[in-house]
Motif scaffolding. Structure first.
Motif, PDB file in Angstrom:
ATOM      1  N   ARG A  18       0.820  -1.217   0.000  1.00  0.00           N
ATOM      2  CA  ARG A  18       0.000   0.000   0.000  1.00  0.00           C
ATOM      3  C   ARG A  18       0.853   1.267   0.000  1.00  0.00           C
ATOM      4  O   ARG A  18       0.322   2.360  -0.028  1.00  0.00           O
ATOM      5  CB  ARG A  18      -0.923  -0.005   1.208  1.00  0.00           C
ATOM      6  CG  ARG A  18      -1.956  -1.108   1.153  1.00  0.00           C
ATOM      7  CD  ARG A  18      -3.000  -0.937   2.229  1.00  0.00           C
ATOM      8  NE  ARG A  18      -2.422  -0.955   3.559  1.00  0.00           N
ATOM      9  CZ  ARG A  18      -2.660  -1.885   4.475  1.00  0.00           C
ATOM     10  NH1 ARG A  18      -3.450  -2.884   4.187  1.00  0.00           N
ATOM     11  NH2 ARG A  18      -2.117  -1.809   5.651  1.00  0.00           N
ATOM     12  N   SER A  19       2.172   1.131   0.036  1.00  0.00           N
ATOM     13  CA  SER A  19       3.048   2.302   0.104  1.00  0.00           C
ATOM     14  C   SER A  19       3.045   3.073  -1.214  1.00  0.00           C
ATOM     15  O   SER A  19       2.723   2.542  -2.274  1.00  0.00           O
ATOM     16  CB  SER A  19       4.477   1.877   0.454  1.00  0.00           C
ATOM     17  OG  SER A  19       5.061   1.189  -0.643  1.00  0.00           O
ATOM     18  N   ASP A  20       3.421   4.347  -1.142  1.00  0.00           N
ATOM     19  CA  ASP A  20       3.500   5.183  -2.342  1.00  0.00           C
ATOM     20  C   ASP A  20       4.509   4.610  -3.328  1.00  0.00           C
ATOM     21  O   ASP A  20       4.283   4.633  -4.540  1.00  0.00           O
ATOM     22  CB  ASP A  20       3.877   6.624  -1.967  1.00  0.00           C
ATOM     23  CG  ASP A  20       2.768   7.315  -1.199  1.00  0.00           C
ATOM     24  OD1 ASP A  20       1.592   6.902  -1.347  1.00  0.00           O
ATOM     25  OD2 ASP A  20       3.079   8.254  -0.443  1.00  0.00           O
ATOM     26  N   TRP A  21       5.650   4.127  -2.818  1.00  0.00           N
ATOM     27  CA  TRP A  21       6.672   3.547  -3.689  1.00  0.00           C
ATOM     28  C   TRP A  21       6.092   2.378  -4.478  1.00  0.00           C
ATOM     29  O   TRP A  21       6.280   2.271  -5.677  1.00  0.00           O
ATOM     30  CB  TRP A  21       7.874   3.072  -2.869  1.00  0.00           C
ATOM     31  CG  TRP A  21       8.919   2.418  -3.723  1.00  0.00           C
ATOM     32  CD1 TRP A  21       9.938   3.033  -4.377  1.00  0.00           C
ATOM     33  CD2 TRP A  21       9.022   1.020  -4.034  1.00  0.00           C
ATOM     34  NE1 TRP A  21      10.682   2.117  -5.081  1.00  0.00           N
ATOM     35  CE2 TRP A  21      10.141   0.869  -4.885  1.00  0.00           C
ATOM     36  CE3 TRP A  21       8.294  -0.109  -3.694  1.00  0.00           C
ATOM     37  CZ2 TRP A  21      10.521  -0.374  -5.380  1.00  0.00           C
ATOM     38  CZ3 TRP A  21       8.681  -1.337  -4.181  1.00  0.00           C
ATOM     39  CH2 TRP A  21       9.788  -1.461  -5.031  1.00  0.00           C
ATOM     40  N   TRP A  22       5.350   1.503  -3.815  1.00  0.00           N
ATOM     41  CA  TRP A  22       4.774   0.328  -4.471  1.00  0.00           C
ATOM     42  C   TRP A  22       3.762   0.743  -5.538  1.00  0.00           C
ATOM     43  O   TRP A  22       3.753   0.210  -6.637  1.00  0.00           O
ATOM     44  CB  TRP A  22       4.128  -0.575  -3.434  1.00  0.00           C
ATOM     45  CG  TRP A  22       3.553  -1.821  -4.022  1.00  0.00           C
ATOM     46  CD1 TRP A  22       2.250  -2.060  -4.323  1.00  0.00           C
ATOM     47  CD2 TRP A  22       4.260  -3.003  -4.405  1.00  0.00           C
ATOM     48  NE1 TRP A  22       2.076  -3.305  -4.847  1.00  0.00           N
ATOM     49  CE2 TRP A  22       3.300  -3.911  -4.910  1.00  0.00           C
ATOM     50  CE3 TRP A  22       5.578  -3.390  -4.358  1.00  0.00           C
ATOM     51  CZ2 TRP A  22       3.650  -5.175  -5.375  1.00  0.00           C
ATOM     52  CZ3 TRP A  22       5.913  -4.647  -4.815  1.00  0.00           C
ATOM     53  CH2 TRP A  22       4.964  -5.522  -5.317  1.00  0.00           C
TER      54      TRP A  22
END
Length: 94
Positions: free
Chosen positions: A84-88
Protein backbone atom coordinates in the motif's frame (compact mmCIF):
# COMPACT_ATOMS: atom_id res chain seq x y z
CA UNK A 1 12.08 -33.99 1.76
CA UNK A 2 14.90 -31.96 0.29
CA UNK A 3 17.14 -29.99 2.58
CA UNK A 4 19.76 -27.43 1.75
CA UNK A 5 22.35 -26.57 4.40
CA UNK A 6 22.09 -27.13 8.16
CA UNK A 7 19.14 -24.73 8.56
CA UNK A 8 16.08 -24.28 6.39
CA UNK A 9 13.20 -21.82 6.20
CA UNK A 10 10.59 -21.68 3.47
CA UNK A 11 7.62 -19.36 3.60
CA UNK A 12 4.82 -18.04 1.44
CA UNK A 13 3.19 -15.71 3.95
CA UNK A 14 2.49 -13.23 1.16
CA UNK A 15 -0.36 -15.54 0.18
CA UNK A 16 -2.06 -15.31 3.59
CA UNK A 17 -4.61 -12.83 2.30
CA UNK A 18 -6.25 -15.55 0.23
CA UNK A 19 -7.00 -17.98 3.08
CA UNK A 20 -9.07 -17.85 6.25
CA UNK A 21 -6.34 -19.84 7.99
CA UNK A 22 -3.12 -21.63 7.13
CA UNK A 23 -0.68 -23.93 8.86
CA UNK A 24 2.89 -23.04 9.75
CA UNK A 25 5.33 -25.86 10.42
CA UNK A 26 6.97 -25.06 13.78
CA UNK A 27 8.87 -28.32 14.32
CA UNK A 28 9.15 -31.98 13.30
CA UNK A 29 8.70 -35.14 15.32
CA UNK A 30 10.63 -38.32 14.59
CA UNK A 31 8.33 -41.35 14.27
CA UNK A 32 9.90 -44.58 13.01
CA UNK A 33 7.18 -47.18 12.30
CA UNK A 34 9.30 -49.99 13.78
CA UNK A 35 10.49 -47.94 16.77
CA UNK A 36 14.11 -48.00 15.60
CA UNK A 37 16.66 -45.46 16.82
CA UNK A 38 18.65 -43.50 14.26
CA UNK A 39 21.68 -41.28 14.74
CA UNK A 40 22.61 -38.06 12.94
CA UNK A 41 25.13 -35.33 13.72
CA UNK A 42 25.90 -36.90 17.11
CA UNK A 43 22.24 -36.93 18.15
CA UNK A 44 20.06 -39.96 18.87
CA UNK A 45 16.56 -39.91 17.37
CA UNK A 46 13.91 -42.09 19.01
CA UNK A 47 10.16 -42.00 18.50
CA UNK A 48 8.87 -38.69 19.83
CA UNK A 49 12.14 -36.75 19.40
CA UNK A 50 11.26 -33.20 18.40
CA UNK A 51 13.37 -31.16 15.98
CA UNK A 52 12.69 -27.48 16.69
CA UNK A 53 13.14 -24.55 14.35
CA UNK A 54 16.71 -23.31 14.47
CA UNK A 55 18.21 -26.68 15.40
CA UNK A 56 20.57 -28.36 13.00
CA UNK A 57 18.61 -30.52 10.59
CA UNK A 58 19.40 -34.23 10.62
CA UNK A 59 20.29 -36.33 7.59
CA UNK A 60 17.81 -37.48 4.96
CA UNK A 61 17.63 -40.92 6.59
CA UNK A 62 16.19 -39.32 9.76
CA UNK A 63 14.03 -36.72 7.99
CA UNK A 64 12.34 -39.50 6.03
CA UNK A 65 10.64 -40.60 9.28
CA UNK A 66 9.73 -37.11 10.50
CA UNK A 67 6.24 -35.65 10.59
CA UNK A 68 5.52 -31.90 10.71
CA UNK A 69 4.12 -30.21 13.79
CA UNK A 70 1.96 -27.36 12.57
CA UNK A 71 0.32 -24.36 14.19
CA UNK A 72 -2.79 -22.95 12.56
CA UNK A 73 -2.72 -19.19 12.03
CA UNK A 74 -5.55 -16.92 10.90
CA UNK A 75 -5.17 -15.52 7.42
CA UNK A 76 -6.01 -11.96 6.49
CA UNK A 77 -8.16 -10.43 3.81
CA UNK A 78 -6.21 -7.33 2.89
CA UNK A 79 -3.06 -6.38 1.02
CA UNK A 80 0.15 -6.34 3.08
CA UNK A 81 1.20 -2.88 4.35
CA UNK A 82 4.23 -2.68 2.02
CA UNK A 83 2.02 -3.06 -1.06
CA UNK A 84 0.00 0.00 0.00
CA UNK A 85 3.05 2.30 0.10
CA UNK A 86 3.50 5.18 -2.34
CA UNK A 87 6.67 3.55 -3.69
CA UNK A 88 4.77 0.33 -4.47
CA UNK A 89 1.92 2.13 -6.20
CA UNK A 90 4.39 4.03 -8.39
CA UNK A 91 5.87 0.77 -9.76
CA UNK A 92 4.55 -0.98 -12.84
CA UNK A 93 2.94 -4.32 -12.05
CA UNK A 94 1.82 -7.02 -14.49
Amino acid sequence: ISVQGPYCSISALDRGDEYDEYAVCIAYVFAHPEGKKLYSNGREFTNGTIIKAGEQLPTQQVLYYCLPIVKKVRGWRETPIFARSDWWRAQQHP
